[in-house]
Design a protein around this motif. Structure first.
Motif, mmCIF file in Angstrom:
data_model
loop_
_atom_site.group_PDB
_atom_site.id
_atom_site.type_symbol
_atom_site.label_atom_id
_atom_site.label_comp_id
_atom_site.label_asym_id
_atom_site.label_seq_id
_atom_site.Cartn_x
_atom_site.Cartn_y
_atom_site.Cartn_z
ATOM 1 N N ARG A 117 46.910 31.138 21.655
ATOM 2 C CA ARG A 117 46.580 32.454 21.288
ATOM 3 C C ARG A 117 46.622 33.504 22.411
ATOM 4 O O ARG A 117 46.867 33.102 23.571
ATOM 5 N N GLY A 118 46.881 34.594 22.124
ATOM 6 C CA GLY A 118 46.705 35.607 23.009
ATOM 7 C C GLY A 118 48.276 36.461 23.048
ATOM 8 O O GLY A 118 49.233 36.247 22.218
ATOM 9 N N GLY A 119 48.378 37.436 24.083
ATOM 10 C CA GLY A 119 49.650 37.831 24.304
ATOM 11 C C GLY A 119 50.830 37.381 24.565
ATOM 12 O O GLY A 119 52.010 37.401 24.153
ATOM 13 N N MET A 120 50.817 36.199 25.294
ATOM 14 C CA MET A 120 51.934 35.406 25.391
ATOM 15 C C MET A 120 52.627 34.785 24.096
ATOM 16 O O MET A 120 53.820 34.547 24.236
ATOM 17 N N THR A 121 52.010 34.564 23.094
ATOM 18 C CA THR A 121 52.509 34.187 21.911
ATOM 19 C C THR A 121 53.397 35.202 21.272
ATOM 20 O O THR A 121 54.475 34.831 20.624
ATOM 21 N N LYS A 122 53.188 36.498 21.613
ATOM 22 C CA LYS A 122 54.167 37.458 21.018
ATOM 23 C C LYS A 122 55.346 37.457 21.841
ATOM 24 O O LYS A 122 56.510 37.759 21.426
ATOM 25 N N VAL A 123 55.320 37.119 22.965
ATOM 26 C CA VAL A 123 56.606 37.000 23.751
ATOM 27 C C VAL A 123 57.489 35.765 23.335
ATOM 28 O O VAL A 123 58.392 35.941 23.021
ATOM 29 N N ILE A 124 56.688 34.801 23.100
ATOM 30 C CA ILE A 124 57.373 33.314 22.856
ATOM 31 C C ILE A 124 58.038 33.730 21.273
ATOM 32 O O ILE A 124 59.086 33.295 21.140
ATOM 33 N N LEU A 159 61.182 43.447 20.641
ATOM 34 C CA LEU A 159 60.040 44.154 21.367
ATOM 35 C C LEU A 159 58.577 43.349 21.266
ATOM 36 O O LEU A 159 58.486 42.960 20.202
ATOM 37 N N ALA A 160 58.025 43.079 22.383
ATOM 38 C CA ALA A 160 56.757 42.330 22.396
ATOM 39 C C ALA A 160 55.819 43.187 23.130
ATOM 40 O O ALA A 160 56.145 43.790 24.299
ATOM 41 N N HIS A 161 54.599 43.435 22.310
ATOM 42 C CA HIS A 161 53.678 44.372 23.266
ATOM 43 C C HIS A 161 52.365 44.041 23.033
ATOM 44 O O HIS A 161 51.880 43.660 21.983
ATOM 45 N N GLY A 162 51.604 44.002 24.168
ATOM 46 C CA GLY A 162 50.027 43.949 24.052
ATOM 47 C C GLY A 162 49.404 45.079 24.055
ATOM 48 O O GLY A 162 50.043 46.430 24.475
ATOM 49 N N THR A 163 47.967 45.229 23.769
ATOM 50 C CA THR A 163 47.514 46.487 23.650
ATOM 51 C C THR A 163 47.441 47.177 25.273
ATOM 52 O O THR A 163 47.742 48.644 25.159
ATOM 53 N N ALA A 183 65.359 52.575 16.389
ATOM 54 C CA ALA A 183 66.202 51.930 15.130
ATOM 55 C C ALA A 183 66.942 50.937 15.563
ATOM 56 O O ALA A 183 67.425 49.908 14.899
ATOM 57 N N ASP A 184 67.066 50.452 16.608
ATOM 58 C CA ASP A 184 67.639 49.600 17.472
ATOM 59 C C ASP A 184 66.948 48.210 17.366
ATOM 60 O O ASP A 184 67.381 47.146 17.469
ATOM 61 N N ILE A 185 65.412 48.417 17.381
ATOM 62 C CA ILE A 185 64.691 47.184 17.456
ATOM 63 C C ILE A 185 64.763 46.394 16.068
ATOM 64 O O ILE A 185 64.539 46.845 15.132
ATOM 65 N N LYS A 186 65.137 45.243 16.399
ATOM 66 C CA LYS A 186 65.085 44.258 14.979
ATOM 67 C C LYS A 186 64.054 43.403 14.702
ATOM 68 O O LYS A 186 63.795 42.968 13.536
ATOM 69 N N TYR A 187 63.397 43.371 15.935
ATOM 70 C CA TYR A 187 62.133 42.312 15.640
ATOM 71 C C TYR A 187 60.999 43.065 16.865
ATOM 72 O O TYR A 187 61.070 43.299 17.759
ATOM 73 N N ALA A 188 59.610 43.209 16.260
ATOM 74 C CA ALA A 188 58.622 43.745 17.153
ATOM 75 C C ALA A 188 57.540 42.848 16.969
ATOM 76 O O ALA A 188 56.799 42.609 15.826
ATOM 77 N N SER A 189 56.781 42.127 17.863
ATOM 78 C CA SER A 189 55.835 41.459 17.746
ATOM 79 C C SER A 189 54.660 42.222 18.711
ATOM 80 O O SER A 189 54.656 42.255 19.901
ATOM 81 N N ILE A 190 53.642 42.631 17.841
ATOM 82 C CA ILE A 190 52.668 43.453 18.272
ATOM 83 C C ILE A 190 51.351 42.627 18.194
ATOM 84 O O ILE A 190 50.796 42.106 17.381
ATOM 85 N N SER A 247 45.337 36.583 16.323
ATOM 86 C CA SER A 247 44.950 35.662 17.453
ATOM 87 C C SER A 247 43.782 34.645 16.843
ATOM 88 O O SER A 247 43.980 33.334 17.314
ATOM 89 N N VAL A 248 42.869 34.854 16.104
ATOM 90 C CA VAL A 248 41.810 34.054 15.749
ATOM 91 C C VAL A 248 42.476 33.009 14.717
ATOM 92 O O VAL A 248 41.673 31.986 14.421
ATOM 93 N N GLN A 249 43.713 33.247 14.061
ATOM 94 C CA GLN A 249 44.253 32.334 13.159
ATOM 95 C C GLN A 249 45.025 31.404 13.818
ATOM 96 O O GLN A 249 45.625 30.360 13.056
ATOM 97 N N GLN A 250 45.448 31.428 15.112
ATOM 98 C CA GLN A 250 46.235 30.685 15.748
ATOM 99 C C GLN A 250 45.293 29.541 16.469
ATOM 100 O O GLN A 250 44.268 29.768 16.645
ATOM 101 N N PRO A 251 45.947 28.347 16.602
ATOM 102 C CA PRO A 251 45.154 27.355 17.309
ATOM 103 C C PRO A 251 44.764 27.849 18.713
ATOM 104 O O PRO A 251 45.288 28.431 19.318
ATOM 105 N N PRO A 252 43.501 27.306 19.106
ATOM 106 C CA PRO A 252 43.132 27.832 20.399
ATOM 107 C C PRO A 252 43.719 27.653 21.739
ATOM 108 O O PRO A 252 43.880 28.670 22.435
ATOM 109 N N ALA A 253 44.698 26.640 21.812
ATOM 110 C CA ALA A 253 45.560 26.853 22.824
ATOM 111 C C ALA A 253 46.850 27.433 22.814
ATOM 112 O O ALA A 253 47.443 27.545 23.766
#
Length: 132
Positions: free
Chosen positions: A86-93, A116-120, A24-31, A78-84
């Motif tokens: 995409r991927g898990g780092m975008t979730k952290v950003i 929270l940022a999480h990759g598979t 309940a404390d998580i305000k934003y999750a990027s998965i 990730s396929v909707q993001q520009p090629p440069a």
């Protein structure tokens, strides 16, 4: 190897415990969304809903921005993001921008102080690290 679990089943509980926060404390999750099923698996494995109930959780509208129970999950294929960019780092950003209050005004979560940022990870992540 059980493919019905992601790395979140192990990293999630430990992460919440170490951070001293509850779901309940998580305000934003990027998965990370490599496939639709991996988002559902991660939501379940992170403990936001019971295992096997992720499909219903999503179908019930819980991820709809502004109205769902967990409206702050942001998923972007990730396929909707520009090629440069995409991927898990975008979730952290994205999570860092939310915490700093620097996200686009249309998606900035008000008073975002825990994200929270999480990759598979786990068995799916393992396949990317082994030689062919």
């Amino acid at each position: 190897m059980d493919l019905t679990f992601s790395g979140a089943a192990w990293s999630g509980p430990r992460c919440f415990e170490e951070a001293g926060v509850k779901h309940a404390d998580i305000k934003y999750a990027s998965i990370y969304d490599s496939f639709t099923i991996t988002v559902v698996m991660q939501i379940e494995d992170l403990g936001f809903c019971e295992k096997g109930k992720g499909g219903r959780f999503v179908a019930d509208g819980n991820l709809i921005s502004g109205s769902g129970k967990f409206r702050s999950i942001r998923r972007r294929r990730s396929v909707q993001q520009p090629p440069a960019n995409r991927g898990g780092m975008t979730k952290v950003i994205e999570a860092v921008r939310q915490l700093r209050g620097e996200a686009h005004p249309a998606v900035q979560v008000k008073n975002c102080d825990i994200a929270l940022a999480h990759g598979t990870g786990g068995s799916l992540g393992h396949r990317h690290a082994v030689p062919p």
